[in-house]
Write a protein that holds these residues in place. Structure first.
Motif, PDB file in Angstrom:
ATOM      1  N   THR A  15       0.847  -1.195   0.000  1.00  0.00           N
ATOM      2  CA  THR A  15       0.000   0.000   0.000  1.00  0.00           C
ATOM      3  C   THR A  15       0.877   1.238   0.000  1.00  0.00           C
ATOM      4  N   ARG A  16       0.262   2.365  -0.258  1.00  0.00           N
ATOM      5  CA  ARG A  16       1.018   3.616  -0.327  1.00  0.00           C
ATOM      6  C   ARG A  16       1.477   4.094   1.038  1.00  0.00           C
ATOM      7  N   SER A  78      -4.158   0.179  -6.446  1.00  0.00           N
ATOM      8  CA  SER A  78      -3.810   0.470  -5.055  1.00  0.00           C
ATOM      9  C   SER A  78      -4.778   1.474  -4.441  1.00  0.00           C
ATOM     10  N   GLN A  79      -5.097   2.520  -5.204  1.00  0.00           N
ATOM     11  CA  GLN A  79      -6.019   3.546  -4.702  1.00  0.00           C
ATOM     12  C   GLN A  79      -7.410   2.975  -4.473  1.00  0.00           C
ATOM     13  N   GLU A  82      -7.524   0.879  -1.288  1.00  0.00           N
ATOM     14  CA  GLU A  82      -7.601   1.720  -0.084  1.00  0.00           C
ATOM     15  C   GLU A  82      -8.985   2.345   0.051  1.00  0.00           C
ATOM     16  N   PHE A  83      -9.558   2.752  -1.076  1.00  0.00           N
ATOM     17  CA  PHE A  83     -10.894   3.353  -1.058  1.00  0.00           C
ATOM     18  C   PHE A  83     -11.931   2.367  -0.534  1.00  0.00           C
ATOM     19  N   PRO A 188      -6.263   7.670 -12.127  1.00  0.00           N
ATOM     20  CA  PRO A 188      -5.484   7.577 -10.880  1.00  0.00           C
ATOM     21  C   PRO A 188      -4.653   8.814 -10.565  1.00  0.00           C
ATOM     22  N   GLU A 191      -6.915  11.227  -9.153  1.00  0.00           N
ATOM     23  CA  GLU A 191      -7.771  10.595  -8.150  1.00  0.00           C
ATOM     24  C   GLU A 191      -9.223  11.065  -8.289  1.00  0.00           C
ATOM     25  N   LEU A 216     -12.225  10.918  -5.766  1.00  0.00           N
ATOM     26  CA  LEU A 216     -12.203   9.597  -5.128  1.00  0.00           C
ATOM     27  C   LEU A 216     -12.631   9.695  -3.672  1.00  0.00           C
ATOM     28  N   HIS A 217     -12.261  10.791  -3.017  1.00  0.00           N
ATOM     29  CA  HIS A 217     -12.550  10.956  -1.593  1.00  0.00           C
ATOM     30  C   HIS A 217     -14.020  11.266  -1.332  1.00  0.00           C
TER      31      HIS A 217
END
Length: 381
Positions: A15-16, A78-79, A82-83, A188, A191, A216-217
Motif C-alpha cells: 500500500t502507499r 492500489s487507490q 484503499e478506497f 489515478p 484521483e 475519489l474521496h
C-alpha cells in the motif's frame, strides 16, 4: 502485482502507506512468493513506479498473473483497494478464484454479496470481457468494470462534449434505473472518477454527452449516480444533436460517391424532398438509437420509406415488418428491433402523418422533440 506470500505464508499487501525505505529493507531480509504458482517473486521498489511484485523472466506463471502492468494500473488498483477498505467490511486485493481460474483486481463485499472489480487500463477484445464475465456469473457474481479515463475526457473542461468513443468504451456504457446512459471511468493521477451521462448517439462512433467528475474521496459505495441534468444541460445537448443532424444533411450530397444508388438519397428522390428539407420528425433521438451505426436521419428516413411502401401507418405495423426492415443493417438484431419500435412509438404518439413531408420542419419543433420527449426524461428526479 501488489500481493505476495512470505515463506511463512503471511499475505503481504503493498500500500502507499509503506515507505520505500522500509520496503527496501524488508526486501533484503525476506523472500516473497506468488499466491497462485508459489514461485519466488521480485519486490521492485523504484522511484517512478509504485512498489510491486513481479515474476522472474523464466516463470511459467506470467500469463496467469498480470505482468507488465502499467504504472496507471498499479496506482489505480492500489487507490481503489484503499478506497474500498474504508467503505466496506471486507476487501481482497488480487484474489485467485480457483473454481474459474480467474483473478479480479479486487473482490469487494458490496451489500451482502461479493463483487469482482476490474480496473481496465488497456483495450482488450469485448469477447474477452464477456468470457471473464461468464466466469464470474458461474459464481453468481456480478462484476464491476472501471475503465481508465481517456485523455480526451480527462483534459476537457467542457460540461457538454461531442466526442468519439471506441467500440471498447461503448461496450461499457450502462443504463441505470431512470434510463440514463452512463460511462464510468477513473483517472489515478488526479484521483477522480469521470462520468459521461446522459450519452446520446450522433452517428458512427460519435456521441454527445454531459461530462461530470467526482473526487475519489467523495465517492460512495455503491458508486454515486450522476445527478439529473439541468434544463441548461438539456438545451446544450439538444444543440449538439441538432448541429450533428444539420452537418450530416449538408454533407450527405457533397461527399456521396454512389449517386442515386445511395439508399438515403434515393429515398429522398422518391419522396421528392431535398435532404436539408427533411421534416424534424426524421432524425430524432429515440431509445436504443445507438444500435444503428448510421445517422438517425438515414435509418429513420429509410424506415418511413418502408412504411409508406406498405401503405400503412406506424400503428399498423406487425413484427414481420420490423424483422424484414432491419435485415439491411449491420448490428445486433434485438437492439435494432428495439430502436425501430421506439421510433414507431414516437411517430404514433406524436400523431405524425408520414405521408406529409411538409409538416413540422421548423426549429422550434426540433427542440421540442429533443427536450420535450427524449431528453426531458433525464430531468426527472
Amino acid at each position: 502485482m501488489l500481493t505476495a506470500h512470505t515463506a511463512e505464508g503471511e499475505l503481504v499487501i503493498l500500500t502507499r502507506s509503506q515507505s520505500l525505505e522500509s520496503l527496501r529493507e524488508r526486501r533484503k531480509q525476506e523472500s516473497f512468493y506468488c499466491p497462485q504458482c508459489k514461485e519466488q517473486l521480485i519486490l521492485k521498489v523504484g522511484d517512478l513506479v509504485i512498489p510491486h511484485f513481479a515474476h522472474y523472466q523464466q516463470s511459467s506463471c506470467r500469463n496467469s498473473f498480470s505482468e507488465g502492468e502499467s504504472p496507471a494500473h498499479l496506482l489505480g488498483k492500489s487507490q481503489l483497494y484503499e478506497f474500498f477498505s474504508h467503505h466496506t467490511p471486507a476487501v481482497k486485493l488480487e484474489p485467485f478464484l480457483p473454481d474459474i481460474q480467474q483473478r479480479p483486481d479486487l473482490l469487494v463485499v458490496w451489500g451482502d454479496t461479493e463483487v469482482p472489480v476490474e480496473f481496465q487500463c488497456s483495450t482488450i477484445s469485448t469477447s474477452l470481457v464477456r468470457q471473464r464475465n461468464a466466469g464470474y456469473y458461474l459464481l453468481n457474481m456480478l462484476p464491476v468494470w472501471i475503465i481508465l479515463t481517456p485523455q480526451s475526457i480527462q483534459t476537457s473542461t467542457a460540461d457538454i462534449l461531442t466526442l468519439r468513443l471506441s467500440s471498447f468504451l461503448q461496450f461499457f456504457i450502462r443504463q441505470i434505473p431512470n434510463r440514463m446512459s452512463v460511462l464510468l471511468t477513473y483517472h489515478p493521477q488526479s484521483e477522480r472518477f469521470y462520468y459521461l451521462s446522459p450519452i446520446i448517439h450522433l452517428q458512427g462512433s460519435t456521441y454527445a454527452a454531459r461530462h461530470l467528475t467526482l473526487s475519489l474521496h467523495k465517492q460512495t459505495v455503491p458508486f454515486s449516480l450522476p445527478s439529473s441534468p439541468s434544463q441548461t444541460d438539456i438545451r446544450e445537448l439538444a444543440l449538439h444533436y441538432q448541429s450533428a443532424r444539420r452537418k450530416y444533411l449538408r454533407t450527405v450530397i457533397a461527399y456521396n460517391q454512389k449517386g442515386i444508388h445511395n439508399q438515403f438519397l434515393r429515398a429522398c428522390y422518391e419522396m421528392r424532398i431535398q435532404p436539408v428539407q427533411l421534416p424534424a420528425w426524421i432524425g430524432v433521438p429515440v431509445q436504443g438509437q445507438e444500435a444503428f451505426r448510421q445517422s438517425d436521419c438515414e435509418w429513420q428516413l429509410l424506415f418511413v420509406a418502408a412504411v409508406r411502401e406498405t401503405r400503412k401507418s406506424p400503428d399498423q405495423l406487425n413484427t414481420s415488418f420490423f424483422h424484414t426492415f432491419i435485415k439491411q443493417f449491420d448490428g445486433e438484431p434485438d437492439d435494432l428491433l428495439a430502436a425501430c419500435r421506439s421510433y414507431g412509438d414516437f411517430l404514433r404518439e406524436e400523431r405524425i402523418d408520414i405521408y406529409r413531408m411538409d409538416r413540422f420542419t421548423d426549429g422550434d419543433f426540433v427542440y421540442e422533440v429533443l427536450s420535450g420527449r427524449f431528453l426531458a426524461m433525464y430531468a426527472k428526479n
